[in-house]
Write a protein that holds these residues in place. Structure first.
Motif, PDB file in Angstrom:
ATOM      1  N   ARG A   1      46.179  25.837  60.321  1.00  0.00           N
ATOM      2  CA  ARG A   1      47.517  25.449  59.877  1.00  0.00           C
ATOM      3  C   ARG A   1      48.327  26.690  59.549  1.00  0.00           C
ATOM      4  N   LEU A   2      49.583  26.672  59.914  1.00  0.00           N
ATOM      5  CA  LEU A   2      50.471  27.792  59.642  1.00  0.00           C
ATOM      6  C   LEU A   2      50.660  27.977  58.149  1.00  0.00           C
ATOM      7  N   GLY A   3      50.503  29.194  57.665  1.00  0.00           N
ATOM      8  CA  GLY A   3      50.755  29.500  56.276  1.00  0.00           C
ATOM      9  C   GLY A   3      49.674  29.060  55.313  1.00  0.00           C
ATOM     10  N   SER A   4      48.632  28.416  55.797  1.00  0.00           N
ATOM     11  CA  SER A   4      47.610  27.911  54.883  1.00  0.00           C
ATOM     12  C   SER A   4      46.608  28.980  54.484  1.00  0.00           C
ATOM     13  N   GLN A   5      46.409  29.965  55.342  1.00  0.00           N
ATOM     14  CA  GLN A   5      45.435  31.004  55.050  1.00  0.00           C
ATOM     15  C   GLN A   5      45.986  32.352  55.474  1.00  0.00           C
ATOM     16  N   SER A   6      45.692  33.336  54.685  1.00  0.00           N
ATOM     17  CA  SER A   6      46.099  34.688  55.028  1.00  0.00           C
ATOM     18  C   SER A   6      45.098  35.266  56.021  1.00  0.00           C
ATOM     19  N   LEU A   7      45.586  35.996  56.979  1.00  0.00           N
ATOM     20  CA  LEU A   7      44.697  36.644  57.945  1.00  0.00           C
ATOM     21  C   LEU A   7      44.275  38.029  57.451  1.00  0.00           C
ATOM     22  N   GLN A   8      44.784  38.436  56.278  1.00  0.00           N
ATOM     23  CA  GLN A   8      44.404  39.717  55.712  1.00  0.00           C
ATOM     24  C   GLN A   8      43.196  39.532  54.801  1.00  0.00           C
ATOM     25  N   SER A   9      42.349  40.529  54.762  1.00  0.00           N
ATOM     26  CA  SER A   9      41.188  40.470  53.871  1.00  0.00           C
ATOM     27  C   SER A   9      41.462  41.342  52.656  1.00  0.00           C
ATOM     28  N   GLU A  10      40.637  41.217  51.651  1.00  0.00           N
ATOM     29  CA  GLU A  10      40.763  42.030  50.446  1.00  0.00           C
ATOM     30  C   GLU A  10      39.923  43.294  50.541  1.00  0.00           C
ATOM     31  N   GLU A  11      39.415  43.568  51.717  1.00  0.00           N
ATOM     32  CA  GLU A  11      38.588  44.744  51.921  1.00  0.00           C
ATOM     33  C   GLU A  11      39.407  46.008  51.709  1.00  0.00           C
ATOM     34  N   GLY A  12      38.908  46.902  50.860  1.00  0.00           N
ATOM     35  CA  GLY A  12      39.587  48.163  50.597  1.00  0.00           C
ATOM     36  C   GLY A  12      40.709  48.059  49.577  1.00  0.00           C
ATOM     37  N   VAL A  13      40.941  46.883  49.018  1.00  0.00           N
ATOM     38  CA  VAL A  13      42.000  46.701  48.028  1.00  0.00           C
ATOM     39  C   VAL A  13      41.425  46.971  46.643  1.00  0.00           C
ATOM     40  N   THR A  14      42.122  47.792  45.877  1.00  0.00           N
ATOM     41  CA  THR A  14      41.701  48.084  44.510  1.00  0.00           C
ATOM     42  C   THR A  14      42.649  47.371  43.554  1.00  0.00           C
ATOM     43  N   PHE A  15      42.104  46.446  42.787  1.00  0.00           N
ATOM     44  CA  PHE A  15      42.923  45.721  41.833  1.00  0.00           C
ATOM     45  C   PHE A  15      43.132  46.554  40.578  1.00  0.00           C
ATOM     46  N   SER A  16      44.283  46.386  39.944  1.00  0.00           N
ATOM     47  CA  SER A  16      44.539  47.121  38.715  1.00  0.00           C
ATOM     48  C   SER A  16      43.665  46.551  37.597  1.00  0.00           C
ATOM     49  N   PRO A  17      43.310  47.384  36.634  1.00  0.00           N
ATOM     50  CA  PRO A  17      42.471  46.911  35.527  1.00  0.00           C
ATOM     51  C   PRO A  17      43.205  45.838  34.717  1.00  0.00           C
ATOM     52  N   ARG A  18      42.463  44.841  34.263  1.00  0.00           N
ATOM     53  CA  ARG A  18      43.056  43.727  33.535  1.00  0.00           C
ATOM     54  C   ARG A  18      42.275  43.442  32.264  1.00  0.00           C
ATOM     55  N   VAL A  19      42.974  42.813  31.312  1.00  0.00           N
ATOM     56  CA  VAL A  19      42.321  42.337  30.087  1.00  0.00           C
ATOM     57  C   VAL A  19      42.712  40.877  29.895  1.00  0.00           C
ATOM     58  N   THR A  20      41.803  40.120  29.341  1.00  0.00           N
ATOM     59  CA  THR A  20      42.074  38.720  29.057  1.00  0.00           C
ATOM     60  C   THR A  20      42.203  38.566  27.547  1.00  0.00           C
ATOM     61  N   SER A  21      43.318  37.987  27.113  1.00  0.00           N
ATOM     62  CA  SER A  21      43.565  37.775  25.691  1.00  0.00           C
ATOM     63  C   SER A  21      43.512  36.288  25.395  1.00  0.00           C
ATOM     64  N   THR A  22      42.984  35.949  24.231  1.00  0.00           N
ATOM     65  CA  THR A  22      42.862  34.554  23.827  1.00  0.00           C
ATOM     66  C   THR A  22      43.882  34.262  22.738  1.00  0.00           C
ATOM     67  N   TYR A  23      44.549  33.127  22.881  1.00  0.00           N
ATOM     68  CA  TYR A  23      45.552  32.676  21.912  1.00  0.00           C
ATOM     69  C   TYR A  23      45.125  31.329  21.349  1.00  0.00           C
ATOM     70  N   GLN A  24      45.478  31.085  20.077  1.00  0.00           N
ATOM     71  CA  GLN A  24      45.140  29.819  19.427  1.00  0.00           C
ATOM     72  C   GLN A  24      46.421  29.126  18.967  1.00  0.00           C
ATOM     73  N   GLN A  25      46.523  27.851  19.324  1.00  0.00           N
ATOM     74  CA  GLN A  25      47.676  27.041  18.930  1.00  0.00           C
ATOM     75  C   GLN A  25      47.453  26.499  17.522  1.00  0.00           C
ATOM     76  N   ALA A  26      48.486  25.904  16.929  1.00  0.00           N
ATOM     77  CA  ALA A  26      48.404  25.369  15.575  1.00  0.00           C
ATOM     78  C   ALA A  26      47.339  24.280  15.453  1.00  0.00           C
ATOM     79  N   ASP A  27      47.107  23.532  16.529  1.00  0.00           N
ATOM     80  CA  ASP A  27      46.108  22.458  16.489  1.00  0.00           C
ATOM     81  C   ASP A  27      44.681  22.955  16.724  1.00  0.00           C
ATOM     82  N   GLY A  28      44.501  24.270  16.874  1.00  0.00           N
ATOM     83  CA  GLY A  28      43.178  24.846  17.061  1.00  0.00           C
ATOM     84  C   GLY A  28      42.785  25.058  18.507  1.00  0.00           C
ATOM     85  N   THR A  29      43.544  24.515  19.441  1.00  0.00           N
ATOM     86  CA  THR A  29      43.265  24.683  20.864  1.00  0.00           C
ATOM     87  C   THR A  29      43.498  26.136  21.254  1.00  0.00           C
ATOM     88  N   THR A  30      42.612  26.657  22.098  1.00  0.00           N
ATOM     89  CA  THR A  30      42.771  28.033  22.562  1.00  0.00           C
ATOM     90  C   THR A  30      43.060  28.053  24.057  1.00  0.00           C
TER      91      THR A  30
END
Length: 121
Positions: free
Chosen positions: A10-39
């Motif tokens: 299907r057109l546009g459904s999949q990229s023909l490019q691979s992630e080979e050789g791609v360097t992702f930037s460093p990331r951090v995951t932060s956790t937040y808590q709502q007033a009801d205690g849900t995170t």
């Protein structure tokens, strides 16, 4: 005639490019808590300044950043921005007297326009 190997794709459904050789930037995951205690978690670039308050993408409620030990971070007064209203922005550019004069001028224009309209139309 078109190549039969592309027929099932299907057109546009999949990229023909691979992630080979791609360097992702460093990331951090932060956790937040709502007033009801849900995170919820939000991923930021490692070099980004992580905000103390973030809106949950699912509920729309604000969550407060949890520290590494799982405790809520303390909101600093200097970090909390007070939202400016349109009125505040207007008062930064004009005096109250100037605004009243502009309002009266516009009201006169509207009244004159209304007087030119046909009655009962």
């Amino acid at each position: 005639m078109a190549d039969r190997s592309l027929r099932g794709m299907r057109l546009g459904s999949q990229s023909l490019q691979s992630e080979e050789g791609v360097t992702f930037s460093p990331r951090v995951t932060s956790t937040y808590q709502q007033a009801d205690g849900t995170t919820f978690e939000v991923t930021f670039a490692a070099d980004a300044e992580v905000p103390q308050v973030w809106e949950s993408p699912k509920s729309g409620q604000e969550g407060i950043l949890l520290a590494a030990d799982g405790k809520l971070t303390v909101l600093e007064e200097s970090d909390a921005k007070v939202p400016r209203t349109h009125w505040d922005m207007l008062l930064e550019r004009r005096t109250r007297g100037e605004l009243e004069e502009l309002l009266n001028d516009r009201l006169d224009v509207l009244r004159a326009r209304k007087g030119q309209q046909k009655v009962g139309a």
